[in-house]
Design a protein around this motif. Structure first.
Motif, short mmCIF file in Angstrom:
data_model
loop_
_atom_site.label_atom_id
_atom_site.label_comp_id
_atom_site.label_asym_id
_atom_site.label_seq_id
_atom_site.Cartn_x
_atom_site.Cartn_y
_atom_site.Cartn_z
N THR A 168 0.84 -1.20 0.00
CA THR A 168 0.00 0.00 0.00
C THR A 168 0.86 1.24 0.00
O THR A 168 1.92 1.27 0.65
N GLU A 169 0.41 2.27 -0.73
CA GLU A 169 1.05 3.57 -0.73
C GLU A 169 0.39 4.44 0.33
O GLU A 169 -0.75 4.21 0.72
N THR A 170 1.10 5.46 0.78
CA THR A 170 0.55 6.34 1.82
C THR A 170 -0.19 7.53 1.24
O THR A 170 -0.93 8.21 1.94
N ALA A 171 0.00 7.80 -0.06
CA ALA A 171 -0.64 8.96 -0.68
C ALA A 171 -1.09 8.62 -2.08
O ALA A 171 -0.57 7.70 -2.72
N GLY A 172 -2.07 9.40 -2.56
CA GLY A 172 -2.56 9.20 -3.91
C GLY A 172 -4.05 8.93 -3.92
O GLY A 172 -4.66 8.63 -2.88
N SER A 173 -4.66 9.04 -5.10
CA SER A 173 -6.09 8.80 -5.28
C SER A 173 -6.28 7.74 -6.35
O SER A 173 -5.50 7.65 -7.31
N PRO A 174 -7.33 6.91 -6.22
CA PRO A 174 -7.53 5.83 -7.19
C PRO A 174 -8.03 6.35 -8.53
O PRO A 174 -8.82 7.30 -8.60
N LEU A 175 -7.56 5.72 -9.59
CA LEU A 175 -8.07 5.98 -10.93
C LEU A 175 -9.43 5.30 -11.06
O LEU A 175 -9.55 4.10 -10.82
N ILE A 176 -10.45 6.06 -11.42
CA ILE A 176 -11.82 5.56 -11.48
C ILE A 176 -12.27 5.47 -12.93
O ILE A 176 -11.91 6.32 -13.76
N TYR A 177 -13.08 4.45 -13.24
CA TYR A 177 -13.67 4.33 -14.57
C TYR A 177 -15.19 4.37 -14.44
O TYR A 177 -15.79 3.58 -13.69
N SER A 178 -15.81 5.33 -15.12
CA SER A 178 -17.27 5.48 -15.09
C SER A 178 -17.70 6.24 -16.32
O SER A 178 -16.95 7.09 -16.83
N HIS A 179 -18.90 5.96 -16.82
CA HIS A 179 -19.41 6.60 -18.04
C HIS A 179 -18.42 6.46 -19.19
O HIS A 179 -18.22 7.38 -19.98
N ARG A 180 -17.75 5.33 -19.22
CA ARG A 180 -16.81 4.96 -20.29
C ARG A 180 -15.63 5.92 -20.40
O ARG A 180 -15.09 6.15 -21.48
N THR A 181 -15.23 6.48 -19.26
CA THR A 181 -14.04 7.33 -19.26
C THR A 181 -13.43 7.31 -17.87
O THR A 181 -14.02 6.80 -16.91
#
Length: 408
Positions: A168-181
């Motif tokens: 696990t990393e201590t910082a960062g935000s997840p890349l999300i996929y929604s509405h085909r982007t």
């Protein structure tokens, strides 16, 4: 590492060439349209071992249970993907959850980007987990798994993995996929009561703008809309990729950007074309000319604004004229470009015109028109297709039209 897992030899009922009645096809389309609203974290699932190395991008990944001797999770992978057969053969896999700045890794393992070497793994730096499966050096998180169950359901293998190791990393935000982007998570205020939650609107109006010209025009546009603190707006700045991802995922309602490489998923309204100009230090010998040609500029060092699509646009002007610019610096910051030009390190081509002719550190700048007849940079309003702007988004669009009407 050995695994008690044994692949299920029973073939699935349905394959890629199966045919279905019309009602089933209609249901499938409705299902896909509905699932497009579901937001999922993007992961790259990798494996290595006697069956070979492979990786694939997935959004179908979820935990199964943490309340076992070892936690379990599952991933779904198309049966025709090389990764599926190699996971079956190796009996192990690693789920690499990507950060928002790793969309290029997702696109590479989804087949949308092609590394020059032909090897998808060349897009990132890797290390090995406990099972030997590859892990991106710096994902948001990674789960190293041994396969304990696999079922072929329709066109996909559902792999259930027992977690052996976790990064696990201590910082960062997840890349999300929604509405085909792609998109990213945004914190929202939670309701303090059921009644309060039921009565509140979904969220503020959110506007996206290209990060170089946004600061020059957007404050003016907002000032024209409605004075006072009751103006419920949220601004999102970024480059073209960031803004289009935010628009596609629903993070923003409308965007003011350049009209390059937007795609068919959006409705585009052309506002104006901004002609490029030459930025110079005020004491540059070139400032003595009333205008400057691309041929003359090609002999001078260039400070290039390195932010897509501006980069491609400015370089294309030289290419169309059969010229090659002498690029000395490539910079993502408009003010850094202006600063280096002000100190005499070269010229730049820009479309954005700040009102000040001074750099941040007080150096005087000069601008000259380009002598060549070239197409300007199109400025456009963009929204999701078939969604008309409402409320403040509609008012923002109206003010954009009024502001840019003077440019023709």
């Amino acid at each position: 590492m050995t695994s008690p897992y044994k692949p299920d030899p029973t073939p699935a009922t349905y394959g890629a060439d199966a045919t279905f009645p019309d009602w089933s096809q209609a249901l499938r389309q409705q299902f896909l349209a509905g699932m497009a609203h579901a937001a999922s974290a993007v992961s790259v699932v990798t494996t290595d071992g006697t069956a070979g190395r492979a990786g694939v991008t997935v959004s179908a990944m979820t935990s199964v249970s943490a309340d076992m001797e070892k936690p379990t999770l599952l991933v779904c992978i198309h049966y025709l993907s090389p990764a599926a057969s190699r996971i079956l053969g190796n009996g192990t896999f690693c789920v690499n959850i990507l950060r928002t700045d790793q969309s290029y890794v997702s696109d590479t393992f989804a087949g949308r980007l092609k590394p020059g070497s032909g090897d998808k793994f060349d897009c990132a730096d890797w290390t090995s987990m406990k099972t030997g499966s590859p892990r991106i050096l710096d994902p948001l998180a990674a789960f190293d798994c041994t396969v304990i169950q696999s079922d072929r359901i329709g066109t996909h293998h559902v792999f259930v993995g027992e977690v052996e190791d976790i990064f696990t990393e201590t910082a960062g935000s997840p890349l999300i996929y929604s509405h085909r982007t792609y998109g990213r998570t945004t914190a929202i205020d939670t309701a303090e009561s059921i009644r309060g939650g039921a009565g509140q609107t979904e969220r503020s109006t959110r506007i996206g703008c290209f990060h170089t010209f946004g600061p020059v025009v957007v404050p003016n546009l907002i000032a024209r809309m409605q004075p006072g603190p009751e103006l419920d707006l949220v601004l999102v700045e970024g480059d073209q990729i960031r803004i289009l991802q935010a628009l596609g995922s629903g993070e923003i309602d409308i965007a003011l950007i350049y009209g390059f490489e937007i795609g068919d998923a959006f409705s585009v309204e052309h506002l104006a074309s901004l002609p490029p100009y030459v930025l110079l230090a005020a004491d540059s010998p070139l400032a003595g000319h009333p205008s400057l040609s691309l041929a003359r500029l090609a002999r001078e060092p260039m400070v290039l604004l390195e932010t897509p699509p501006s980069t491609e646009y400015f370089l294309s002007l030289f290419t169309a004229a059969g010229l090659q610019p002498n690029v000395r610096f490539r910079l993502a910051s408009l003010e850094m470009v202006r600063g280096l030009v002000g100190h005499g390190f070269g010229y730049s081509l820009l479309s954005t015109r700040p009102a000040s002719d001074m750099t941040y550190d007080g150096r005087e700048l000069a601008t000259r028109p380009l002598a060549d007849n070239v197409a300007g940079s199109p400025v456009v309003l963009v929204r999701r297709r078939d969604e008309e702007p409402e409320g403040l988004a509609s008012e923002f669009a109206h003010q954009c039209r009024r502001y840019f009407a003077r440019f023709g």
